[in-house]
Design an enzyme around this catalytic site. Structure first.
Site, short mmCIF file in Angstrom:
data_model
loop_
_atom_site.label_atom_id
_atom_site.label_comp_id
_atom_site.label_asym_id
_atom_site.label_seq_id
_atom_site.Cartn_x
_atom_site.Cartn_y
_atom_site.Cartn_z
N ASP A 1 -4.10 2.01 -4.93
CA ASP A 1 -2.72 2.00 -4.42
C ASP A 1 -2.41 0.79 -3.55
OD1 ASP A 1 -4.02 2.65 -2.00
OD2 ASP A 1 -2.33 3.89 -1.35
N GLU A 2 -3.20 -0.26 -3.69
CA GLU A 2 -3.13 -1.34 -2.71
C GLU A 2 -3.40 -2.69 -3.36
OE1 GLU A 2 -6.10 -0.58 0.21
OE2 GLU A 2 -5.53 -2.29 1.42
N ASP B 1 0.86 -1.19 0.00
CA ASP B 1 0.00 0.00 0.00
C ASP B 1 0.90 1.24 0.00
OD1 ASP B 1 -3.03 0.85 1.80
OD2 ASP B 1 -1.66 2.19 0.78
N1 DCP Z 1 -8.77 8.15 -1.08
C1 DCP Z 1 -9.86 9.01 -1.28
N2 DCP Z 1 -10.84 9.10 -0.33
C2 DCP Z 1 -10.77 8.38 0.81
C3 DCP Z 1 -9.69 7.50 1.02
C4 DCP Z 1 -8.69 7.42 0.05
O1 DCP Z 1 -9.92 9.66 -2.31
N3 DCP Z 1 -11.74 8.49 1.73
C5 DCP Z 1 -7.71 8.10 -2.11
C6 DCP Z 1 -6.59 9.04 -1.74
C7 DCP Z 1 -5.49 8.16 -1.25
C8 DCP Z 1 -5.73 6.88 -2.00
O2 DCP Z 1 -7.15 6.82 -2.21
O3 DCP Z 1 -4.20 8.72 -1.51
C9 DCP Z 1 -5.24 5.65 -1.27
O4 DCP Z 1 -5.93 5.48 -0.05
P1 DCP Z 1 -5.22 4.99 1.26
O5 DCP Z 1 -6.27 4.64 2.22
O6 DCP Z 1 -4.19 3.96 0.92
O7 DCP Z 1 -4.50 6.30 1.84
P2 DCP Z 1 -3.11 6.95 1.48
O8 DCP Z 1 -2.35 6.14 0.47
O9 DCP Z 1 -3.31 8.35 1.09
O10 DCP Z 1 -2.35 6.95 2.86
P3 DCP Z 1 -1.73 5.70 3.67
O11 DCP Z 1 -1.99 4.47 2.87
O12 DCP Z 1 -0.29 6.01 3.81
O13 DCP Z 1 -2.45 5.70 4.98
MG MG Z 2 -2.14 4.08 0.70
#
Ligand code: DCP
Ligand code: MG
Length: 392
Positions: free
Chosen positions: A108-109, A13
């Site tokens: 992203d996962e 992720d």
């Molecule tokens: N995303 C979004 N709305 C949300 C959650 C996520 O648009 N409620 C989008 C933005 C994030 C991406 O999806 O960058 C990936 O979600 P993640 O939950 O993996 O969050 P991040 O990658 O941003 O942070 P991390 O994984 O480091 O906690």
């Molecule tokens: Mg993420």
């Protein structure tokens, strides 16, 4: 030598994904709180934010106005899906170098089952390390990885190790790692279940693990048994790979409705390339091609063609998509969304085993292009290959 290990699931992720792409592309944002989602005076919500902004309590899905109150000095940016999509494709391509058994969970996962790759690449730890290195060097992003013997624990390992994590949860330490964590860390335990458990005096996963099964079943039904297994580090779900998909597709909604034929064709060209490549990478071929068009008035039409034989060729997909678009004619005018999908899929690996000949649904030139793109990254080389078909 066969490798004696049951650590064969890797969860990956990206860290602060959208914000990390923004910081990568604009070095002046590095080290600063960055909030992606739109202007702070708009009514939108935070998509994500950099770890520098998280310190202030900013989170995904929070109203932007609230984020500004918490962190007024943050840089607020709009969502730029095109660049995030590109980065995502690049990262998934890196995964595919290590195993075909990939289950995407979001942009992203993903889960990777590396059982079949251990003898080639070493251990899951080595693979996770190589993935982290390649993602940093080639995509300029930091990815957290978690390694374990099942999906639940691999994902938990990622979450516990973030940011820039590479945590391993081994079988012998699983129940210990789990025992002190709150029940909310269990897959599928949301606020409602948490409340029920709390009323039963269960707050940690350790509490749940020692609760007799019949009591859990009484309060939570079948789900109670599932949570109990998780609490003991048991999760038998398989990594569900692309190979099991029934169809695959791509679509785009335009910012403004369009009627420019060239633009529509360009989208179909891009989709044909991506879908063809995804088919080839996952060793599938398709027989039915469908285009989807949504007009300005939201009326949506699908047009399909079933081919004489199966194909994994981007060129054939593009020719068919153009044929279908032409058949649609002027339709209802301006277009809001266009999509392309393939269905009626079968695996061509199986066929190869029974045949002396190589698969013929992919041309030699496309194979070469795939090899070049694998080597040097997704590139404009697609256009040279497919463009002649545009003029027809
Ligand atoms: N995303 C979004 N709305 C949300 C959650 C996520 O648009 N409620 C989008 C933005 C994030 C991406 O999806 O960058 C990936 O979600 P993640 O939950 O993996 O969050 P991040 O990658 O941003 O942070 P991390 O994984 O480091 O906690
Ligand atoms: Mg993420």
């Amino acid at each position: 030598m066969a490798i004696q290990t049951d650590l064969n699931i890797i969860h990956c992720d990206l860290d602060a994904f959208y914000a990390a792409v923004e910081q990568r592309d604009n070095p002046s944002l590095k080290g600063r709180p960055v909030i992606v989602g739109g202007r702070p005076d708009s009514r939108g919500v935070v998509a994500t934010c950099s770890y520098e902004a998280r310190v202030y309590g900013v989170k995904s899905a929070m109203p932007l106005a609230e984020a500004r109150r918490l962190c007024p000095e943050a840089v607020f940016l709009p969502v730029d899906m095109k660049r995030y999509g590109e980065a995502s494709r690049q990262v998934f391509e890196i995964f595919s170098r290590f195993t075909p058994d990939i289950e995407p969970l979001s942009i992203d996962e993903a889960f990777l089952d590396v059982t079949g790759s251990l003898s080639i690449f070493g251990s899951a730890e080595k693979i996770a390390w190589d993935i982290k290195k390649a993602v940093l060097n080639e995509a300029g992003l930091i990815i957290s990885t978690g390694i374990s013997y099942n999906k639940f624990l691999a994902k938990l390992a990622t979450d516990l190790g973030k940011p820039d994590g590479m945590k391993i949860i081994r079988r012998e330490e699983a129940t210990h790692v789990l025992s002190l964590l709150p029940v909310s860390r269990l897959w599928g335990v949301g606020t409602k279940t948490q409340q029920i458990l709390k009323r039963m005096g269960i707050e940690t996963i350790g509490d749940l693990a020692v609760t007799p099964p019949d009591i859990l079943e009484k309060h939570l039904g079948q789900a109670g048994m599932f949570f109990r297994e998780l609490a003991h580090g048991i999760d038998n779900r398989k990594v569900e790979t692309d190979r099991e998909v029934k169809s695959m597709g791509r679509e785009i909604t335009f910012d403004e409705d369009i009627d420019d034929r060239h633009q529509l064709e360009a989208c179909l060209l891009q989709f044909s390339y991506l879908l063809g490549r995804r088919l080839r990478r996952t060793k599938l071929e398709a027989r039915t091609v469908t285009i989807k068009v949504r007009y300005h008035d939201f009326k949506t039409v699908n047009r399909s063609k079933t081919l004489d034989g199966y194909t994994a060729s981007s060129t054939v997909l593009y020719e068919t998509a153009l044929f279908l678009l032409r058949k649609l004619g002027k339709g209802r005018g301006r277009i809001r969304l266009i999509g392309l999908s393939v269905s009626n899929l079968r695996s061509f690996e199986v066929l190869e085993q029974f045949s002396l000949f190589k698969n013929e649904s992919v041309s030699r030139s496309e194979e070469l292009l795939d090899q070049i793109n694998d080597r040097f990254g997704e590139n404009t080389i697609i256009t040279a290959n497919l463009l002649p078909y545009r003029e027809k």
